[in-house]
Write a protein that holds these residues in place. Sequence first.
Motif, mmCIF file in Angstrom:
data_model
loop_
_atom_site.group_PDB
_atom_site.id
_atom_site.type_symbol
_atom_site.label_atom_id
_atom_site.label_comp_id
_atom_site.label_asym_id
_atom_site.label_seq_id
_atom_site.Cartn_x
_atom_site.Cartn_y
_atom_site.Cartn_z
ATOM 1 N N GLY A 120 0.831 -1.209 0.000
ATOM 2 C CA GLY A 120 0.000 0.000 0.000
ATOM 3 C C GLY A 120 0.859 1.249 0.000
ATOM 4 N N THR A 164 -3.235 -1.252 3.287
ATOM 5 C CA THR A 164 -3.985 -1.315 2.017
ATOM 6 C C THR A 164 -5.221 -0.413 1.995
ATOM 7 O OG1 THR A 164 -4.959 -3.339 2.933
ATOM 8 C CG2 THR A 164 -3.229 -3.621 1.307
ATOM 9 N N ARG A 180 -11.875 8.233 -4.752
ATOM 10 C CA ARG A 180 -10.896 7.714 -3.795
ATOM 11 C C ARG A 180 -9.473 8.129 -4.179
ATOM 12 N NH1 ARG A 180 -10.699 5.915 1.467
ATOM 13 N NH2 ARG A 180 -8.537 5.294 1.747
ATOM 14 N N GLY A 215 -3.218 2.404 9.326
ATOM 15 C CA GLY A 215 -4.138 3.211 8.514
ATOM 16 C C GLY A 215 -5.557 2.661 8.518
ATOM 17 N N SER A 219 -9.289 8.137 9.003
ATOM 18 C CA SER A 219 -8.901 9.518 9.236
ATOM 19 C C SER A 219 -7.434 9.711 8.869
ATOM 20 C CB SER A 219 -9.163 9.872 10.703
ATOM 21 O OG SER A 219 -8.013 10.356 11.350
HETATM 22 C C1 LIG Z 1 -11.626 12.137 -1.165
HETATM 23 C C2 LIG Z 1 -11.174 11.908 0.248
HETATM 24 C C3 LIG Z 1 -11.135 12.983 1.127
HETATM 25 C C4 LIG Z 1 -10.737 12.770 2.461
HETATM 26 N N1 LIG Z 1 -10.708 13.843 3.305
HETATM 27 C C5 LIG Z 1 -10.335 13.678 4.600
HETATM 28 C C6 LIG Z 1 -10.295 14.779 5.494
HETATM 29 O O1 LIG Z 1 -10.635 15.905 5.145
HETATM 30 N N2 LIG Z 1 -9.889 14.553 6.774
HETATM 31 C C7 LIG Z 1 -9.517 13.309 7.221
HETATM 32 O O2 LIG Z 1 -9.158 13.162 8.394
HETATM 33 N N3 LIG Z 1 -9.534 12.240 6.371
HETATM 34 C C8 LIG Z 1 -9.938 12.399 5.086
HETATM 35 N N4 LIG Z 1 -9.962 11.320 4.226
HETATM 36 C C9 LIG Z 1 -9.567 9.983 4.740
HETATM 37 C C10 LIG Z 1 -8.066 9.738 4.622
HETATM 38 O O3 LIG Z 1 -7.580 10.193 3.404
HETATM 39 C C11 LIG Z 1 -7.802 8.238 4.765
HETATM 40 O O4 LIG Z 1 -8.179 7.869 6.066
HETATM 41 C C12 LIG Z 1 -6.329 7.895 4.504
HETATM 42 O O5 LIG Z 1 -6.021 8.105 3.152
HETATM 43 C C13 LIG Z 1 -6.041 6.444 4.857
HETATM 44 O O6 LIG Z 1 -4.720 6.158 4.519
HETATM 45 P P1 LIG Z 1 -4.255 4.647 4.198
HETATM 46 O O7 LIG Z 1 -2.817 4.733 3.865
HETATM 47 O O8 LIG Z 1 -4.712 3.762 5.272
HETATM 48 O O9 LIG Z 1 -5.095 4.230 2.917
HETATM 49 P P2 LIG Z 1 -4.992 4.782 1.443
HETATM 50 O O10 LIG Z 1 -4.607 6.217 1.449
HETATM 51 O O11 LIG Z 1 -6.248 4.395 0.772
HETATM 52 O O12 LIG Z 1 -3.785 3.951 0.800
HETATM 53 C C14 LIG Z 1 -3.869 2.569 0.572
HETATM 54 C C15 LIG Z 1 -3.204 2.266 -0.742
HETATM 55 O O13 LIG Z 1 -3.023 0.857 -0.859
HETATM 56 C C16 LIG Z 1 -3.394 0.441 -2.164
HETATM 57 N N5 LIG Z 1 -3.678 -1.002 -2.158
HETATM 58 C C17 LIG Z 1 -4.776 -1.633 -1.666
HETATM 59 N N6 LIG Z 1 -4.672 -2.963 -1.817
HETATM 60 C C18 LIG Z 1 -3.470 -3.192 -2.416
HETATM 61 C C19 LIG Z 1 -2.780 -4.364 -2.839
HETATM 62 N N7 LIG Z 1 -3.301 -5.586 -2.653
HETATM 63 N N8 LIG Z 1 -1.578 -4.239 -3.427
HETATM 64 C C20 LIG Z 1 -1.027 -3.007 -3.611
HETATM 65 N N9 LIG Z 1 -1.630 -1.849 -3.225
HETATM 66 C C21 LIG Z 1 -2.833 -1.941 -2.631
HETATM 67 C C22 LIG Z 1 -4.588 1.345 -2.452
HETATM 68 O O14 LIG Z 1 -4.911 1.396 -3.818
HETATM 69 C C23 LIG Z 1 -4.049 2.679 -1.948
HETATM 70 O O15 LIG Z 1 -3.253 3.299 -2.903
HETATM 71 C C24 LIG Z 1 -10.362 11.482 2.895
HETATM 72 C C25 LIG Z 1 -10.419 10.402 1.989
HETATM 73 C C26 LIG Z 1 -10.809 10.611 0.688
HETATM 74 C C27 LIG Z 1 -10.873 9.448 -0.263
#
Ligand SMILES: Cc1cc2nc3c(=O)[nH]c(=O)nc-3n(C[C@H](O)[C@H](O)[C@H](O)COP(=O)(O)OP(=O)(O)OC[C@H]3O[C@@H](n4cnc5c(N)ncnc54)[C@H](O)[C@@H]3O)c2cc1C
Length: 401
Positions: A12, A109, A130, A277, A291
């Motif tokens: 991810g 992820t 997203r 995450g 978040s």
């Molecule tokens: C449009 C939008 C606006 C937002 N605004 C806010 C806000 O104002 N305030 C706030 O607090 N939060 C906000 N959020 C929420 C915040 O962005 C998320 O909580 C945060 O991005 C989570 O991070 P993460 O790294 O866990 O997941 P992600 O950022 O989703 O990253 C995970 C990555 O892993 C990849 N992946 C998944 N499975 C696989 C696999 N099998 N192999 C390889 N790669 C994979 C995904 O495609 C993605 O690129 C928002 C979210 C969105 C979508």
Amino acid sequence: MASDIQHIVVIGGGQAGGYACKALRGEGFEGRLTVVADEPHDFYERPPLSKGVVTESEPLPRLFPKESLAALDIDWRRPRRAVEIDRAAGEVVLDDGERLPYDRLLIATGSRPRLPVAEWASLANVMTLRTWDDATRLKAKLEGSRRIGIIGGGWIGLEVASSARKLGVEVDVFERAPALCGRSVGPEVAEAIRELHERHGVGLELARQDIALGEEGDGRVNVVADGEAREPYDLVVVGTGVEINLELAREAGLVTEQGIVIDAAGHTSDPRIFAAGDVAQHPHLGLCLQSWAYAQNQARVVADAMLGKDAHYDEPAWLWSDQHGVNIQILGVPSGELHCVVRRDPQGPVFFYLDDENRLVQMVAFDQPRAIKLGKRWLAAERVLDPEALGDPDYNLMQLR
Ligand SMILES: Cc1cc2nc3c(=O)[nH]c(=O)nc-3n(C[C@H](O)[C@H](O)[C@H](O)COP(=O)(O)OP(=O)(O)OC[C@H]3O[C@@H](n4cnc5c(N)ncnc54)[C@H](O)[C@@H]3O)c2cc1C
């Protein structure tokens, strides 16, 4: 640092994956650091995707400048998907067949938009939001739209509504519940958000139980809400929550509930595997927070734990949303029987949700970041508060420091 760690694999390339990599290098990890990412872009953050990327054409919101990213010396696999975690062999299997051995593995992820009806995915002018690619598509589509529909009155849907209004596009939001954002805030806050949107000309259709979408000959989208057809929309954006990307963990036999079950240091049920995450269920709250702050700060803690250091995540839940120029910050998660005290300051209202001993459980502030900072201290100290003072706009909250 544990000497058996030569190779760390992160699945991810989002907010959590990026901050974990930065922290791992920052803590002195010099071994091989591989990131498997199914998006082709460098690490970026998502909050601007529904805000400035759409309204101000902001560029890719990179987590790190290019030079700092290069200094992390990441061995990228992108765009590649991890399709299996072979725990017995200690390897991650990629979609091209490559097998990556790991000494420590981080699952970051995230989550993906949930479509209530699978067939909606085949409608040309129906979309979810997203990724960066989604956001650039949304921006292009909004430029050619006069009116749009939004299915789902949660944070993402409402931010898109706000951005579309800023661009002069007419917007109707369809929500199943009788209140906006009803899963994460109380009725008093939901009402204030409703007023905000109505003031800015957003059409709100609440308590619409049954939504059907169809396509006109010219590609516009028909919305039939509880049996009543609306004039077709140029675009429909669906923001009805997420599916947590749990499949890899579940198929590998890790303990999962709403998300991957972790402790305060991010350990999963396998000592060599960690999670961070959106995909990592909050260690105390038992839910997936979704978040930005959690994805960033919890991932940093987990990076320490991956290197064998003492690590403990104990921050309160905190997130924000920007709608119609108002910054809404939400601290804490509602639970149990709460009573609400509203403070009506000229710069914006603050909503305090207190338990029966007048301790703060949740707080929502409109355009009042300093009040939220105070709230973080009260939460941490489990401070007993005086509801009368809280609700009095002439009472200086700083006195309660
Ligand atoms: C449009 C939008 C606006 C937002 N605004 C806010 C806000 O104002 N305030 C706030 O607090 N939060 C906000 N959020 C929420 C915040 O962005 C998320 O909580 C945060 O991005 C989570 O991070 P993460 O790294 O866990 O997941 P992600 O950022 O989703 O990253 C995970 C990555 O892993 C990849 N992946 C998944 N499975 C696989 C696999 N099998 N192999 C390889 N790669 C994979 C995904 O495609 C993605 O690129 C928002 C979210 C969105 C979508």
